[in-house]
Design a protein around this motif. Structure first.
Motif, short mmCIF file in Angstrom:
data_model
loop_
_atom_site.label_atom_id
_atom_site.label_comp_id
_atom_site.label_asym_id
_atom_site.label_seq_id
_atom_site.Cartn_x
_atom_site.Cartn_y
_atom_site.Cartn_z
N TYR A 15 40.08 37.64 -74.66
CA TYR A 15 39.40 36.54 -75.34
C TYR A 15 39.35 35.29 -74.46
O TYR A 15 38.33 34.60 -74.40
N VAL A 18 36.59 35.75 -71.86
CA VAL A 18 35.24 35.60 -72.41
C VAL A 18 34.93 34.13 -72.66
O VAL A 18 33.86 33.63 -72.30
N ILE A 19 35.89 33.42 -73.26
CA ILE A 19 35.68 32.00 -73.53
C ILE A 19 35.52 31.23 -72.22
O ILE A 19 34.67 30.35 -72.09
N GLY A 21 34.37 32.38 -69.38
CA GLY A 21 33.06 32.70 -68.82
C GLY A 21 31.94 31.95 -69.51
O GLY A 21 31.02 31.45 -68.86
N VAL A 22 32.00 31.86 -70.83
CA VAL A 22 30.97 31.13 -71.58
C VAL A 22 30.99 29.65 -71.22
O VAL A 22 29.94 29.03 -71.00
N VAL A 23 32.18 29.07 -71.12
CA VAL A 23 32.29 27.66 -70.75
C VAL A 23 31.77 27.44 -69.33
O VAL A 23 31.06 26.46 -69.06
N VAL A 25 29.44 29.17 -67.76
CA VAL A 25 27.97 29.27 -67.78
C VAL A 25 27.36 27.99 -68.35
O VAL A 25 26.37 27.47 -67.82
N ILE A 26 27.95 27.45 -69.41
CA ILE A 26 27.42 26.22 -70.02
C ILE A 26 27.53 25.05 -69.04
O ILE A 26 26.59 24.27 -68.89
#
Length: 84
Positions: A15, A18-19, A21-23, A25-26
């Motif tokens: 988790y 994933v978090i 990676g999302v941060v 990308v943003i």
């Protein structure tokens, strides 16, 4: 029997990945947008609407433009002053 041995593997690390990676990308998208927007604002050369007197654009000199202008300053005398 050891207390660390668990039949269900821990998924909190997945988790977090994933978090993260999302941060990432943003943040990358925001930085890219900021660079593109900054480049556009620096390079942008706008055209501005000015309210020039009509009839003065095809005059050969400034004095004729003032005389021919509609709505310009009207002077009663033909005295010309030139500053050197």
């Amino acid at each position: 029997r050891t207390p660390d041995a668990s039949p269900v593997p821990s998924t909190s690390g997945a988790y977090h990945a994933v978090i993260g990676g999302v941060v990432a990308v943003i943040v990358f998208l925001l930085l890219s947008l900021l660079i593109v927007l900054g480049h556009y604002l620096i390079r942008h050369k706008g055209t501005y609407l000015t309210h020039e007197a009509k009839g003065s654009d095809d005059a050969p000199d400034a004095d004729t433009a003032i005389i021919n202008a509609e709505g310009g300053q009207a002077s009663g005398d033909d005295k010309k002053e030139y500053f050197i």
